[in-house]
Design a protein around this motif. Structure first.
Motif, PDB file in Angstrom:
ATOM      1  N   LEU A  34       1.112  -1.121  -0.136  1.00 31.17           N
ATOM      2  CA  LEU A  34       0.173  -0.288  -0.581  1.00 31.17           C
ATOM      3  C   LEU A  34       0.562   0.904   0.071  1.00 31.17           C
ATOM      4  CD1 LEU A  34      -2.762  -0.687   2.326  1.00 31.17           C
ATOM      5  CD2 LEU A  34      -2.887  -1.160  -0.078  1.00 31.17           C
ATOM      6  N   ASP A  35       1.785   1.391   0.864  1.00 36.02           N
ATOM      7  CA  ASP A  35       2.934   2.878   1.018  1.00 36.02           C
ATOM      8  C   ASP A  35       3.124   2.541  -0.840  1.00 36.02           C
ATOM      9  OD1 ASP A  35       2.612   3.117   3.202  1.00 36.02           O
ATOM     10  OD2 ASP A  35       4.010   1.979   4.176  1.00 36.02           O
ATOM     11  N   ILE A  36       4.019   1.614  -1.139  1.00 37.23           N
ATOM     12  CA  ILE A  36       4.450   1.374  -2.197  1.00 37.23           C
ATOM     13  C   ILE A  36       3.213   2.444  -3.474  1.00 37.23           C
ATOM     14  CG2 ILE A  36       5.100   0.337  -4.344  1.00 37.23           C
ATOM     15  CD1 ILE A  36       6.675  -1.514  -2.758  1.00 37.23           C
ATOM     16  N   ARG A  37       2.381   1.323  -4.033  1.00 37.81           N
ATOM     17  CA  ARG A  37       1.172   2.448  -4.320  1.00 37.81           C
ATOM     18  C   ARG A  37       1.232   3.623  -4.156  1.00 37.81           C
ATOM     19  NH1 ARG A  37      -2.347  -2.983  -5.709  1.00 37.81           N
ATOM     20  NH2 ARG A  37      -1.421  -4.064  -6.333  1.00 37.81           N
ATOM     21  N   ALA A  38       1.174   4.350  -3.278  1.00 33.61           N
ATOM     22  CA  ALA A  38       0.621   6.176  -2.587  1.00 33.61           C
ATOM     23  C   ALA A  38       2.267   6.731  -2.664  1.00 33.61           C
ATOM     24  CB  ALA A  38       0.990   5.415  -1.287  1.00 33.61           C
ATOM     25  N   GLY A  39       3.443   5.531  -3.294  1.00 29.30           N
ATOM     26  CA  GLY A  39       4.350   6.760  -3.469  1.00 29.30           C
ATOM     27  C   GLY A  39       5.274   7.469  -2.130  1.00 29.30           C
ATOM     28  N   ILE A  40       5.358   6.290  -1.029  1.00 28.89           N
ATOM     29  CA  ILE A  40       5.931   6.623   0.103  1.00 28.89           C
ATOM     30  C   ILE A  40       6.658   6.000   0.468  1.00 28.89           C
ATOM     31  CG2 ILE A  40       5.437   6.818   2.746  1.00 28.89           C
ATOM     32  CD1 ILE A  40       4.126   8.841   1.406  1.00 28.89           C
ATOM     33  N   GLY A  41       8.136   6.114   0.769  1.00 29.20           N
ATOM     34  CA  GLY A  41       9.157   5.201   0.757  1.00 29.20           C
ATOM     35  C   GLY A  41       9.761   5.999   1.937  1.00 29.20           C
ATOM     36  N   GLU A  42      10.634   4.405   2.919  1.00 27.71           N
ATOM     37  CA  GLU A  42      10.577   4.928   4.027  1.00 27.71           C
ATOM     38  C   GLU A  42      12.775   4.029   3.961  1.00 27.71           C
ATOM     39  OE1 GLU A  42       8.484   3.274   6.901  1.00 27.71           O
ATOM     40  OE2 GLU A  42       9.285   0.833   6.310  1.00 27.71           O
ATOM     41  N   VAL A  43      12.993   4.474   4.887  1.00 23.70           N
ATOM     42  CA  VAL A  43      14.463   4.595   5.299  1.00 23.70           C
ATOM     43  C   VAL A  43      14.412   2.795   5.899  1.00 23.70           C
ATOM     44  CG1 VAL A  43      16.770   4.329   6.688  1.00 23.70           C
ATOM     45  CG2 VAL A  43      15.823   6.450   5.042  1.00 23.70           C
ATOM     46  N   ARG A  44      15.019   1.812   5.710  1.00 28.75           N
ATOM     47  CA  ARG A  44      14.564   0.834   6.362  1.00 28.75           C
ATOM     48  C   ARG A  44      16.131   0.452   6.244  1.00 28.75           C
ATOM     49  NH1 ARG A  44      10.322  -2.700   4.469  1.00 28.75           N
ATOM     50  NH2 ARG A  44       8.614  -0.931   3.871  1.00 28.75           N
ATOM     51  N   PHE A  71       7.817   0.166  -9.596  1.00 21.40           N
ATOM     52  CA  PHE A  71       8.086  -0.268 -10.822  1.00 21.40           C
ATOM     53  C   PHE A  71       7.143  -1.550 -10.907  1.00 21.40           C
ATOM     54  CE2 PHE A  71      11.178   2.398 -11.820  1.00 21.40           C
ATOM     55  CZ  PHE A  71      11.383   2.651 -13.084  1.00 21.40           C
ATOM     56  N   THR A  72       6.959  -2.836 -11.820  1.00 22.33           N
ATOM     57  CA  THR A  72       6.177  -3.588 -11.189  1.00 22.33           C
ATOM     58  C   THR A  72       7.709  -4.969 -12.277  1.00 22.33           C
ATOM     59  OG1 THR A  72       5.116  -5.592 -11.385  1.00 22.33           O
ATOM     60  CG2 THR A  72       4.886  -3.727 -12.737  1.00 22.33           C
ATOM     61  N   PHE A  73       7.698  -6.294 -11.770  1.00 18.53           N
ATOM     62  CA  PHE A  73       8.601  -7.220 -12.452  1.00 18.53           C
ATOM     63  C   PHE A  73       7.947  -8.331 -12.405  1.00 18.53           C
ATOM     64  CE2 PHE A  73      10.810  -4.761  -8.899  1.00 18.53           C
ATOM     65  CZ  PHE A  73      11.738  -6.035  -7.987  1.00 18.53           C
ATOM     66  N   ILE A  74       8.834  -9.235 -12.276  1.00 14.63           N
ATOM     67  CA  ILE A  74       7.751 -11.248 -12.290  1.00 14.63           C
ATOM     68  C   ILE A  74       9.294 -11.245 -11.181  1.00 14.63           C
ATOM     69  CG2 ILE A  74       8.268 -13.211 -12.939  1.00 14.63           C
ATOM     70  CD1 ILE A  74       8.548 -12.343 -15.816  1.00 14.63           C
ATOM     71  N   ALA A  75       7.971 -12.095  -9.848  1.00 16.07           N
ATOM     72  CA  ALA A  75       8.207 -12.669  -8.953  1.00 16.07           C
ATOM     73  C   ALA A  75       9.594 -13.290  -8.864  1.00 16.07           C
ATOM     74  CB  ALA A  75       7.217 -12.756  -8.114  1.00 16.07           C
ATOM     75  N   LYS A 109      16.038  -9.003 -15.147  1.00 18.53           N
ATOM     76  CA  LYS A 109      14.288  -9.237 -15.198  1.00 18.53           C
ATOM     77  C   LYS A 109      14.356  -7.600 -15.523  1.00 18.53           C
ATOM     78  CE  LYS A 109      13.430 -10.722 -11.206  1.00 18.53           C
ATOM     79  NZ  LYS A 109      13.649 -11.505  -9.222  1.00 18.53           N
ATOM     80  N   LYS A 110      13.389  -7.237 -16.546  1.00 12.51           N
ATOM     81  CA  LYS A 110      13.101  -6.024 -16.852  1.00 12.51           C
ATOM     82  C   LYS A 110      12.128  -5.310 -16.387  1.00 12.51           C
ATOM     83  CE  LYS A 110      13.064  -2.820 -20.584  1.00 12.51           C
ATOM     84  NZ  LYS A 110      12.111  -2.113 -19.923  1.00 12.51           N
ATOM     85  N   LEU A 111      11.804  -3.992 -15.582  1.00  5.58           N
ATOM     86  CA  LEU A 111      10.692  -3.572 -14.782  1.00  5.58           C
ATOM     87  C   LEU A 111      10.492  -2.731 -15.746  1.00  5.58           C
ATOM     88  CD1 LEU A 111      13.253  -3.978 -13.035  1.00  5.58           C
ATOM     89  CD2 LEU A 111      12.984  -2.061 -11.976  1.00  5.58           C
ATOM     90  N   GLU A 112       9.126  -2.757 -15.385  1.00  5.39           N
ATOM     91  CA  GLU A 112       7.867  -1.930 -15.733  1.00  5.39           C
ATOM     92  C   GLU A 112       7.565  -0.640 -14.838  1.00  5.39           C
ATOM     93  OE1 GLU A 112       3.386  -3.194 -17.376  1.00  5.39           O
ATOM     94  OE2 GLU A 112       4.275  -4.620 -16.580  1.00  5.39           O
ATOM     95  N   HIS A 113       7.630  -0.416 -15.819  1.00  5.49           N
ATOM     96  CA  HIS A 113       7.327   1.191 -14.751  1.00  5.49           C
ATOM     97  C   HIS A 113       6.070   1.163 -15.067  1.00  5.49           C
ATOM     98  CE1 HIS A 113       6.307   5.742 -14.452  1.00  5.49           C
ATOM     99  NE2 HIS A 113       7.226   5.807 -14.130  1.00  5.49           N
ATOM    100  N   LEU A 114       5.064   1.817 -13.385  1.00  8.70           N
ATOM    101  CA  LEU A 114       4.162   2.320 -13.191  1.00  8.70           C
ATOM    102  C   LEU A 114       3.228   3.638 -13.196  1.00  8.70           C
ATOM    103  CD1 LEU A 114       3.330  -1.336 -11.160  1.00  8.70           C
ATOM    104  CD2 LEU A 114       2.145  -0.239 -13.699  1.00  8.70           C
ATOM    105  N   PRO A 115       2.223   4.222 -12.890  1.00  5.71           N
ATOM    106  CA  PRO A 115       1.681   5.355 -12.440  1.00  5.71           C
ATOM    107  C   PRO A 115       1.428   5.480 -10.906  1.00  5.71           C
ATOM    108  CG  PRO A 115       0.069   3.811 -12.780  1.00  5.71           C
ATOM    109  CD  PRO A 115       1.794   3.092 -13.487  1.00  5.71           C
ATOM    110  N   LEU A 116       2.560   6.942 -10.941  1.00  9.06           N
ATOM    111  CA  LEU A 116       3.135   7.362  -9.266  1.00  9.06           C
ATOM    112  C   LEU A 116       1.371   8.397  -8.768  1.00  9.06           C
ATOM    113  CD1 LEU A 116       5.940   7.876  -7.968  1.00  9.06           C
ATOM    114  CD2 LEU A 116       4.726   6.179  -7.171  1.00  9.06           C
ATOM    115  N   PRO A 117       0.121   8.359  -7.215  1.00 10.02           N
ATOM    116  CA  PRO A 117      -0.469   8.770  -7.098  1.00 10.02           C
ATOM    117  C   PRO A 117      -0.473  10.455  -7.393  1.00 10.02           C
ATOM    118  CG  PRO A 117      -0.073   8.035  -5.344  1.00 10.02           C
ATOM    119  CD  PRO A 117       1.342   8.010  -6.053  1.00 10.02           C
ATOM    120  N   TYR A 118       0.951  10.918  -7.199  1.00  6.55           N
ATOM    121  CA  TYR A 118       1.397  12.403  -7.785  1.00  6.55           C
ATOM    122  C   TYR A 118       2.410  12.555  -8.668  1.00  6.55           C
ATOM    123  CZ  TYR A 118       5.231  10.672  -4.787  1.00  6.55           C
ATOM    124  OH  TYR A 118       5.837   9.882  -4.625  1.00  6.55           O
TER     125      TYR A 118
END
Length: 330
Positions: A197-207, A256-260, A313-322
């Motif tokens: 859900l954070d990824i789809r909201a475009g909210i990254g965090e430090v791990r 982005f999305t890619f094959i698991a 693996k090729k990464l497919e670009h996906l949109p962000l909500p902003y």
């Protein structure tokens, strides 16, 4: 390799691509988060000189994303901040960074009338998301915040609105009756689901794997109200401000999305390359979107969006909500 998915998340992945998924409301265990308290008469003043967000805004019953940086403007940790009262501010961060936070803030807080307290054991952290989220909170706890980033108190419990029908709850004291009531009407979930859900909201965090790797701009923090360029000085502020006022950002965090790949997710900081093998970015965080697909946030050179590879693996670009600015001259 990351930890194995929990049973809750394994079950949930089977539902994500099904027609019934959008009708599900999920209750996520957020035990991977920790809560650090900054307490005392100088709590707000101390934090104002340490972090990227404007701590003064917290007095208005809102929460803010933010970061603590080193002298080079690299993020030591990221957090969501909430001011409980005049002398207590809570910082929610990844649990693997709590010891670092105690050490890095601790170096400076000795000069203030404030102290650091690990409140992780005092609150049970859960997330609620889905079409019935708001109504369940009003039925179970009597209320829910109306606006995004707003929070309300329900007794000693804290409820934060992150998005439409998405809430983060910090349950104090005996949380079991509340959890039992919510569980009756929700599907169980855990860390992978919430990260997705954070990824789809475009909210990254430090791990823990990425501390001191990214600047705030690397995670689009200037686009999600997590950096205030007018608040005054804080550690690393000169570098962060220079990137904003004098530089042209040619990299942004993108989705982005890619094959698991079997049961492994790329760790934060993993290199992303172009088809010639040249490094063009780094993974910020990743999560399973289905048993066959992964979604990730990647800090990447803007010109390389269509030529991004993780190994073979090729990464497919996906949109962000902003919106991501194509060129940022401020």
């Amino acid at each position: 390799m990351t930890e194995q998915l929990t049973i809750a998340d394994q079950s949930l992945l089977k539902l994500i691509d099904s027609p019934d998924f959008n009708t599900q409301t999920c209750l996520a265990d957020l035990g991977h988060y920790a809560l650090l308290g900054v307490e005392g008469p100088d709590a707000a003043k101390f934090l104002q000189g340490q972090v990227t967000c404007d701590v003064r805004e917290l007095a208005n019953h809102v929460t803010r994303l933010g970061a603590q940086c080193n002298l080079k403007g690299r993020m030591l940790l990221s957090f969501r901040a909430l001011q409980v009262d005049e002398q207590r501010i809570l910082l929610r961060m990844h649990g693997g960074l709590i010891e670092k936070a105690l050490a890095t803030f601790g170096k400076y807080i000795v000069f203030s009338k404030a102290k650091l307290v690990d409140h992780s054991a005092h609150y049970r952290r859960v997330g609620l998301h889905g079409p019935a989220a708001e109504s369940l909170l009003r039925t179970t706890l009597g209320q829910a915040p109306e606006h995004i980033d707003e929070w309300v108190a329900a007794g000693d419990h804290i409820i934060i609105k992150l998005d439409q029908q998405r809430y983060e709850c910090w349950l104090a004291g005996d949380a079991e009756p509340v959890l039992a009531a919510l569980s009756q009407h929700t599907h169980p979930a855990a860390e992978n689901y919430w990260t997705l859900l954070d990824i789809r909201a475009g909210i990254g965090e430090v791990r823990p794997e990425s501390d001191e790797l990214f600047t705030p701009q690397s995670l689009n923090y200037q686009l999600v109200n997590a950096v205030n360029f007018r608040k005054g000085c804080y550690t690393g502020q000169e570098i962060v401000a220079r990137l904003h006022y004098r530089g042209t950002l040619k990299r942004h965090m993108q989705r982005f999305t890619f094959i698991a790949d079997e049961a492994a997710l790329p760790l934060p900081g993993t290199a992303v390359n172009n088809n010639q093998g040249n490094a063009t970015g780094e993974i910020v965080m990743a999560a399973y979107a289905s048993p066959q697909r992964v979604e990730a946030l990647v800090n990447i050179i803007d010109a390389q969006l269509t030529d991004a590879w993780l190994g073979h693996k090729k990464l497919e670009h996906l949109p962000l909500p902003y919106a991501i600015p194509s060129e940022e001259n401020t």
